[in-house]
Design a protein around this motif. Structure first.
Motif, PDB file in Angstrom:
ATOM      1  N   LYS A 131      -4.989   4.615   2.437  1.00 53.79           N
ATOM      2  CA  LYS A 131      -6.061   3.413   2.452  1.00 53.79           C
ATOM      3  C   LYS A 131      -6.048   2.790   3.777  1.00 53.79           C
ATOM      4  O   LYS A 131      -7.228   1.939   3.979  1.00 53.79           O
ATOM      5  CB  LYS A 131      -5.411   2.537   1.346  1.00 53.79           C
ATOM      6  CG  LYS A 131      -5.707   2.990   0.017  1.00 53.79           C
ATOM      7  CD  LYS A 131      -5.418   1.699  -0.826  1.00 53.79           C
ATOM      8  CE  LYS A 131      -5.728   2.332  -2.423  1.00 53.79           C
ATOM      9  NZ  LYS A 131      -5.966   1.301  -3.119  1.00 53.79           N
ATOM     10  N   ALA A 132      -5.173   2.824   4.579  1.00 52.96           N
ATOM     11  CA  ALA A 132      -5.078   2.152   5.910  1.00 52.96           C
ATOM     12  C   ALA A 132      -5.623   3.280   6.976  1.00 52.96           C
ATOM     13  O   ALA A 132      -5.751   2.952   8.306  1.00 52.96           O
ATOM     14  CB  ALA A 132      -4.077   1.753   6.463  1.00 52.96           C
ATOM     15  N   VAL A 158      -1.719  -1.883   9.401  1.00 53.99           N
ATOM     16  CA  VAL A 158      -2.023  -1.857   8.160  1.00 53.99           C
ATOM     17  C   VAL A 158      -3.232  -2.662   7.862  1.00 53.99           C
ATOM     18  O   VAL A 158      -4.316  -2.707   7.518  1.00 53.99           O
ATOM     19  CB  VAL A 158      -1.009  -1.682   7.285  1.00 53.99           C
ATOM     20  CG1 VAL A 158      -1.581  -1.965   5.642  1.00 53.99           C
ATOM     21  CG2 VAL A 158      -0.260  -0.402   7.186  1.00 53.99           C
ATOM     22  N   LYS A 159      -2.796  -3.974   8.142  1.00 56.42           N
ATOM     23  CA  LYS A 159      -3.669  -5.161   7.647  1.00 56.42           C
ATOM     24  C   LYS A 159      -5.065  -5.207   8.815  1.00 56.42           C
ATOM     25  O   LYS A 159      -6.240  -5.368   8.362  1.00 56.42           O
ATOM     26  CB  LYS A 159      -3.009  -6.451   8.182  1.00 56.42           C
ATOM     27  CG  LYS A 159      -2.066  -6.855   7.122  1.00 56.42           C
ATOM     28  CD  LYS A 159      -1.206  -7.877   7.143  1.00 56.42           C
ATOM     29  CE  LYS A 159      -0.287  -8.205   6.177  1.00 56.42           C
ATOM     30  NZ  LYS A 159       0.757  -9.299   6.314  1.00 56.42           N
ATOM     31  N   ARG A 188      -6.397  -2.208  10.143  1.00 55.55           N
ATOM     32  CA  ARG A 188      -7.214  -1.237   9.519  1.00 55.55           C
ATOM     33  C   ARG A 188      -7.710  -1.191   8.109  1.00 55.55           C
ATOM     34  O   ARG A 188      -8.755  -1.061   7.977  1.00 55.55           O
ATOM     35  CB  ARG A 188      -6.014   0.135   9.279  1.00 55.55           C
ATOM     36  CG  ARG A 188      -5.543   0.487  10.840  1.00 55.55           C
ATOM     37  CD  ARG A 188      -6.447   1.293  11.510  1.00 55.55           C
ATOM     38  NE  ARG A 188      -6.718   2.501  10.734  1.00 55.55           N
ATOM     39  CZ  ARG A 188      -7.595   3.482  11.465  1.00 55.55           C
ATOM     40  NH1 ARG A 188      -8.327   3.148  12.573  1.00 55.55           N
ATOM     41  NH2 ARG A 188      -8.063   4.346  10.839  1.00 55.55           N
ATOM     42  N   THR A 189      -7.084  -2.047   7.187  1.00 51.86           N
ATOM     43  CA  THR A 189      -7.790  -2.345   5.933  1.00 51.86           C
ATOM     44  C   THR A 189      -8.623  -3.658   6.096  1.00 51.86           C
ATOM     45  O   THR A 189      -9.751  -3.620   5.292  1.00 51.86           O
ATOM     46  CB  THR A 189      -6.740  -2.690   4.886  1.00 51.86           C
ATOM     47  OG1 THR A 189      -5.743  -3.814   5.247  1.00 51.86           O
ATOM     48  CG2 THR A 189      -5.754  -1.503   4.557  1.00 51.86           C
ATOM     49  N   ASP A 190      -8.483  -4.331   6.943  1.00 49.60           N
ATOM     50  CA  ASP A 190      -9.693  -5.415   7.169  1.00 49.60           C
ATOM     51  C   ASP A 190     -10.848  -4.865   7.986  1.00 49.60           C
ATOM     52  O   ASP A 190     -11.845  -5.137   7.419  1.00 49.60           O
ATOM     53  CB  ASP A 190      -9.189  -6.491   8.256  1.00 49.60           C
ATOM     54  CG  ASP A 190      -8.114  -7.518   7.455  1.00 49.60           C
ATOM     55  OD1 ASP A 190      -7.988  -7.495   6.161  1.00 49.60           O
ATOM     56  OD2 ASP A 190      -7.580  -8.380   8.108  1.00 49.60           O
ATOM     57  N   ALA A 221     -12.383  -2.716   5.170  1.00 55.53           N
ATOM     58  CA  ALA A 221     -13.312  -3.608   4.402  1.00 55.53           C
ATOM     59  C   ALA A 221     -14.517  -4.163   4.910  1.00 55.53           C
ATOM     60  O   ALA A 221     -15.488  -4.514   4.129  1.00 55.53           O
ATOM     61  CB  ALA A 221     -12.263  -4.813   3.675  1.00 55.53           C
ATOM     62  N   LEU A 237       0.791  -1.281  -0.025  1.00 55.88           N
ATOM     63  CA  LEU A 237       0.057  -0.065  -0.083  1.00 55.88           C
ATOM     64  C   LEU A 237       0.845   1.171   0.067  1.00 55.88           C
ATOM     65  O   LEU A 237       1.852   1.280   0.525  1.00 55.88           O
ATOM     66  CB  LEU A 237      -0.989  -0.043   1.195  1.00 55.88           C
ATOM     67  CG  LEU A 237      -2.038  -1.045   1.384  1.00 55.88           C
ATOM     68  CD1 LEU A 237      -2.871  -0.801   2.462  1.00 55.88           C
ATOM     69  CD2 LEU A 237      -2.982  -1.134   0.097  1.00 55.88           C
TER      70      LEU A 237
END
Length: 125
Positions: free
Chosen positions: A54-55, A112-113, A115-117, A120, A35
């Motif tokens: 994105k995050a 990041v993971k 926050r993006t999860d 989503a 990202l």
């Protein structure tokens, strides 16, 4: 998100004159991250060391100057503002970068993971 355009030249100068620790984190990890991260990114009236849109993640690196009481209060207000914008702020010391670089990178990757999860799953009906 609003940006104070009066800070543009200062942010550019900070990018050109990054600290050794900022350079290490940028060139050895963030610039290659899947990202996009931005360096010295203006958010409101503040400049974030690193920012991933994105995050919704801000990463701050703190040198010894950040332990001055006035600077600590400024950092507290900045973090409060950024969090009010829905952003997560991760703070690391220069010592963290120098002595625990892999752990710092892992912590960023986890954030990041997460926050993006979260983003989503919030977008699913």
């Amino acid at each position: 998100m609003e940006q104070n355009q009066n800070l543009k030249k200062y942010a550019q100068a900070l990018r050109k004159n990054q600290t050794r620790e900022e350079g290490l984190l940028w060139y050895c990890f963030l610039s290659r991250y899947p990202l996009r991260f931005r360096r010295q990114y203006i958010i409101g009236n503040f400049i974030a060391d690193f920012y991933c849109h994105k995050a919704g993640l801000v990463i701050e690196l703190d040198g010894s100057q950040h332990y001055d009481p006035q600077k600590m209060e400024y950092d507290r207000k900045r973090t409060e503002y950024l969090e009010a914008q829905g952003l997560k702020v991760l703070r690391f010391t220069n010592t963290d970068i120098q002595q625990r670089f892999r752990g710092v990178c892992e912590a960023i990757d986890i954030a990041v993971k997460e926050r993006t999860d979260t983003f989503a799953s919030n977008c699913k009906g």
